[in-house]
Design an enzyme around this catalytic site. Sequence first.
Site, short mmCIF file in Angstrom:
data_model
loop_
_atom_site.label_atom_id
_atom_site.label_comp_id
_atom_site.label_asym_id
_atom_site.label_seq_id
_atom_site.Cartn_x
_atom_site.Cartn_y
_atom_site.Cartn_z
N GLY A 13 25.99 43.62 83.54
CA GLY A 13 27.35 43.16 83.28
C GLY A 13 28.30 43.83 84.23
O GLY A 13 28.79 44.93 83.97
N MET A 14 28.56 43.17 85.36
CA MET A 14 29.37 43.78 86.42
C MET A 14 30.80 43.25 86.43
O MET A 14 31.42 43.08 87.49
CB MET A 14 28.72 43.53 87.79
CG MET A 14 27.43 44.31 88.01
SD MET A 14 27.71 46.09 88.12
CE MET A 14 27.14 46.63 86.51
N ALA B 203 31.91 40.70 73.92
CA ALA B 203 31.36 40.80 72.58
C ALA B 203 31.12 39.41 71.99
O ALA B 203 31.84 38.46 72.27
CB ALA B 203 32.30 41.59 71.67
N ASN C 25 32.98 45.84 73.07
CA ASN C 25 33.79 45.92 71.84
C ASN C 25 33.16 45.09 70.73
O ASN C 25 33.75 44.15 70.21
CB ASN C 25 35.22 45.41 72.11
CG ASN C 25 36.17 46.55 72.38
OD1 ASN C 25 35.93 47.69 72.01
ND2 ASN C 25 37.27 46.23 73.04
N SER D 110 36.66 53.74 75.04
CA SER D 110 38.10 53.51 75.14
C SER D 110 38.66 54.15 76.40
O SER D 110 38.20 55.21 76.83
CB SER D 110 38.82 54.09 73.92
OG SER D 110 40.22 53.91 74.04
N GLY E 45 40.16 51.74 78.89
CA GLY E 45 40.39 50.68 79.84
C GLY E 45 39.60 50.87 81.11
O GLY E 45 38.69 51.71 81.19
N LYS F 188 35.63 52.84 66.86
CA LYS F 188 36.35 52.24 67.98
C LYS F 188 37.26 51.12 67.49
O LYS F 188 38.39 50.95 67.96
CB LYS F 188 35.37 51.71 69.02
CG LYS F 188 36.01 50.93 70.18
CD LYS F 188 37.07 51.75 70.92
CE LYS F 188 37.45 51.14 72.26
NZ LYS F 188 37.95 49.77 72.20
N HIS G 80 40.17 52.79 65.92
CA HIS G 80 40.97 53.31 67.05
C HIS G 80 41.88 52.22 67.58
O HIS G 80 43.09 52.44 67.80
CB HIS G 80 40.02 53.80 68.15
CG HIS G 80 40.66 54.00 69.50
ND1 HIS G 80 41.04 52.95 70.32
CD2 HIS G 80 41.00 55.12 70.18
CE1 HIS G 80 41.58 53.41 71.43
NE2 HIS G 80 41.56 54.73 71.37
N ASN G 81 41.35 51.02 67.76
CA ASN G 81 42.16 49.92 68.28
C ASN G 81 43.22 49.48 67.28
O ASN G 81 44.31 49.06 67.65
CB ASN G 81 41.27 48.75 68.65
CG ASN G 81 40.51 48.99 69.95
OD1 ASN G 81 40.37 50.12 70.40
ND2 ASN G 81 40.01 47.93 70.54
N GLU H 157 45.92 51.82 67.63
CA GLU H 157 46.57 51.45 68.90
C GLU H 157 47.57 50.32 68.69
O GLU H 157 48.69 50.36 69.24
CB GLU H 157 45.49 51.05 69.89
CG GLU H 157 45.96 50.61 71.26
CD GLU H 157 44.79 50.14 72.10
OE1 GLU H 157 44.88 49.02 72.65
OE2 GLU H 157 43.79 50.87 72.21
N TYR H 158 47.20 49.32 67.89
CA TYR H 158 48.13 48.23 67.58
C TYR H 158 49.39 48.78 66.93
O TYR H 158 50.52 48.41 67.29
CB TYR H 158 47.48 47.24 66.60
CG TYR H 158 46.64 46.15 67.22
CD1 TYR H 158 45.68 46.42 68.18
CD2 TYR H 158 46.77 44.83 66.80
CE1 TYR H 158 44.90 45.42 68.72
CE2 TYR H 158 45.99 43.81 67.33
CZ TYR H 158 45.05 44.11 68.29
OH TYR H 158 44.28 43.11 68.82
N ARG I 124 48.12 41.23 34.35
CA ARG I 124 46.75 40.74 34.57
C ARG I 124 46.01 40.60 33.24
O ARG I 124 45.24 39.67 33.03
CB ARG I 124 45.99 41.68 35.51
CG ARG I 124 46.53 41.71 36.93
CD ARG I 124 45.76 42.70 37.80
NE ARG I 124 44.43 42.18 38.09
CZ ARG I 124 43.30 42.81 37.75
NH1 ARG I 124 43.34 43.94 37.08
NH2 ARG I 124 42.14 42.29 38.07
N HIS J 174 42.08 40.87 31.86
CA HIS J 174 41.42 41.74 32.83
C HIS J 174 41.31 43.18 32.37
O HIS J 174 40.70 44.00 33.06
CB HIS J 174 42.16 41.68 34.17
CG HIS J 174 42.04 40.35 34.85
ND1 HIS J 174 40.85 39.85 35.30
CD2 HIS J 174 42.97 39.40 35.15
CE1 HIS J 174 41.03 38.67 35.85
NE2 HIS J 174 42.31 38.37 35.77
#
Length: 516
Positions: A20-21, A87, A113, A139, A141, A193, A196-197, A200-201, A485, A491
């Site tokens: 995967g280049m 992914a 990912n 992570s 980039g 990960k 983590h993202n 990041e959001y 409820r 419930h």
Amino acid sequence: MTDRTFDIPNRDSADVGVTGMGVMGSQLARNLARHGHAVAVHNVTPDLTEALVRDHGSEGTFIPADEMADFVASLKRPRVVIVMVIAGDITDQVIDRVAEYLEPGDIVVDCGNALYTDTIRRERALRERGLLFCGAGVSGGAVGALEGPSIMPGCTDEAYDRVGPLLESIAATVDGEPCCTHISTDGSGHYVKMVHNGIEYADMQLIAEAYDLMRRGLAKEPAELAEVFRAWNETALESYLIEITAAVLAKVDEETGRPLVDVIVDEAGQKGTGRWTVQDALDLGVPVTGIAEATFARALSSSIPQRRAGAELAPLAEDFTVADPDAFVEDVRRALYAAKVVAYSQGFDQITAAAVEYDWTIDRGALARIWRDGCIIRARFLDEISAAYAADKPTVTASAGADTRAPEAETADAQGSTGGVESVPLLLAAPNLRASVEECIPALRRVVARAASAGLPVPALSASLAYYDGVRSERLPAALIQGLRDYFGSHTYARIDREGTYHTRWAQDGAEERVK
């Protein structure tokens, strides 16, 4: 695709292979070569492999191949193959293809990912074939992949003994310590990960809201606000995202002469990891409200028909003017700090819950340490987060059904308890973070209130404050919800004054009965 293959003068000579280049794969291969590893490289289309060798062949030893068979043949036994592709189904296709040429004891490392449940499935399938599998979150980039990323490998101890030294050799370092640690088994690396993202959001949305408030309230140009963010990067807010925010705001569009941020369409994209984080948190029952609002804010930015219709709604009459600019900037800075800590706290809560759910043993202090460099959410206060967990040996696991909850958690409702939280059930309340957060909360209140009065959207800041107030409340209105409820769905509910589960016969005689 051409039938030509590269000449391979030294079979069984490469230390590691990368297939995967694309941008990330080629950068990772270069990083490995720069650190003295002989790297076999392969891509389904040979032109990318050729370009890598042509442009960067002097950086180390590359052994290129067009065909998968030749690629695998160039690897030393037991073989290590890193897969770096998009992914999803493509990952499965590439793994299946490379596995055809591998032998028992060889190892496949997925550095894409991937969704963690896919990683769990792939690890199980390859194990049945006698192959080892490692799902490694990466992570940082493209720059991080080349110069040193933060790496989060999830795999067995046997697999980590094999690939750990390799991955640690190319990771970023802080104080001589590699930003790479063995997370736990199967999908744990891709899970952390993913979270983590999600953090990041939230981090980016909070920064964007802080920028928007100052842009509107202070009537300053982006270049002026770039200086504010540069100054903030010398404070407790120091982080990679604050640093590059200053760079983005300072950029001028060459064609129009306007600030670049003013000519970029205000529709935020996303690749799915934020959504995965929120969806998984809902399944676990973990309130990651700041992350969720940040994810929804991206969706709202791209809801163009709705925004066009909404633009016709009446605006608020109140002006958003700031009487004391310096005090306002300081309030926004403090609000941003408090909200960012909330986002990290929620993310670590989710990781804690997942560790219990999937029987992973995760050292949260070590996780915070490997996020200090190489990754997108690297920040100064990760040292404080690491210290908070390290103070109490904070590994988290299901521990064969043992109740390892801290006393504070023992009275939690069974549906909401995650277990395994030890003495750091809430990062916000950790002794070394509590004072700094509490000091900033008044500023967060002022900023959120002022934005609400002026009709300015600050969903992530608002959600962070609401979470803080909710988690510190001794009693919440959920008691009424339980009563409702029970009324419409039988419930049941628990009582504060005695054991058992109860139901009120609302539509009959109104009497209460113990169910169990």
